[in-house]
Scaffold this active site. Sequence first.
Site, short mmCIF file in Angstrom:
data_model
loop_
_atom_site.label_atom_id
_atom_site.label_comp_id
_atom_site.label_asym_id
_atom_site.label_seq_id
_atom_site.Cartn_x
_atom_site.Cartn_y
_atom_site.Cartn_z
N ASP A 25 0.82 -1.21 0.00
CA ASP A 25 0.00 0.00 0.00
C ASP A 25 0.86 1.26 0.00
OD1 ASP A 25 -2.06 -1.78 0.25
OD2 ASP A 25 -2.79 -1.05 2.18
N HIS A 37 3.97 -2.00 3.28
CA HIS A 37 3.91 -0.62 2.78
C HIS A 37 5.25 -0.23 2.17
CE1 HIS A 37 0.81 -1.07 5.86
NE2 HIS A 37 0.14 -0.13 5.23
#
Length: 441
Positions: free
Chosen positions: A45, A189
């Site tokens: 993400d 991430h």
Amino acid sequence: MSTLLWVLLLLLLVYSILPTILIRLFGIGVYKKGRGGNGIALTFDDGPDPEYTPQLLDLLKKHQVKATFFVLGSKAEQHPELIRRIHLEGHLIGVHNYVHWANAFLPPRKVRAQLNSSIAVIEKITGETPIFYRPPWGIFNLFDFLLMKRFRVVLWSLMVGDWRSSGGKERIIKKLLAKLSSNDIIVLHDSGQTFGADEDAPVHMLEALADFLDICKRRGFTFLRIDTYTQIDELAKRQPASWVKKGLIQVWLRWDRLFHWWFNIRPIDLHHPIFYSRVCKYKGKPLQLDNGEEIRSGDLVLELHFNNERLFHMMAESNSMVQLAVHMIREVQRFLPVLTAYLYMHREVRGVYGVTMIHRGSRQLGFTVEQLPEGLFKKASQLYLRLLLYVFHPNGRERLEASKSQLSPRIVAISVQELMKRYPVEPSMTAAETRSFAVQG
């Protein structure tokens, strides 16, 4: 507390808190974990990031791993070359809003505008329309239920807090290995620029991921894009299975758990339980092994039991007994060095043995394959294993009819000395891996 504040809290409760709780707890309309196979879905993400995303792509390319990237439309617009590279290297691109704002604080019109802007940017760069969506922080609002008709909304089953730098890579790898299971969707991430994140956090994520990919490769996990995962699950749903057969499968798996508890049969590797085992005394006629050694009655042996839940998934994915045997051989090959490491803690064990119908290729792996002696045990084993095939395989009846001559159970055995000679412990095996089964011994 003023009336206005109470009204605002009530609106927030109805607009976002309750929808988020319902979706996160019960998985309403979202995809949280795979159901078939032995895969892992890596998802990333908050990118693309000009510093960390290229490093991540280099690492995935080195390990030949495909992943899913939920990107921010604003960053995709700033770094089209990274989006193009993600796409060209075979990864899946999904949407993570245009900017990293929670849907709880956005009206429905603004959420749609964010998604439309992001889609337009990605379409322009790749020529493909993204259909997978993950809202920032996994927070929803009441109107997001309508988005589920347009998008496949994806959450996760494993999150390790990699947006924080504290604890470094050791904290991340420890959490990954402690919680990992087949069919997990892992969220990581590749940017540290969002609210609440540490800017240098991706440095530690990348270091941990490098070790994690090595470990998963040895354990036999495969890495799948989210769209591949969903296709496998849709195929599994379409496979013919009556409610009676589904019930039998559930009953059988529950019986397995009870059987394992009663006889103290445990997984070798707690985080990737391909086999279950127990140390016990061998009872039976002497087993003359191919390397000249012999296992006699009363010798301590490690008795192996294949994980029937994993077997169920493998049967569902195999078109024939031969293909099933090939899959099993690959799993066993990846597992044997782990078994060697386990047996270093059980020096009193003389050999490893089990009874199976799927013994094709065992001799090439160094195992001795013997007929079961005629008698009640052979008949009971044959009945049990054929019933297992009938219950677990989607076309079990047809497989039994077509493969009767091949479905004869065999004893498969190897001495500990031969096992250690053929499958030495890999020097790169980490302490974390050893700890994953050391608690049993």
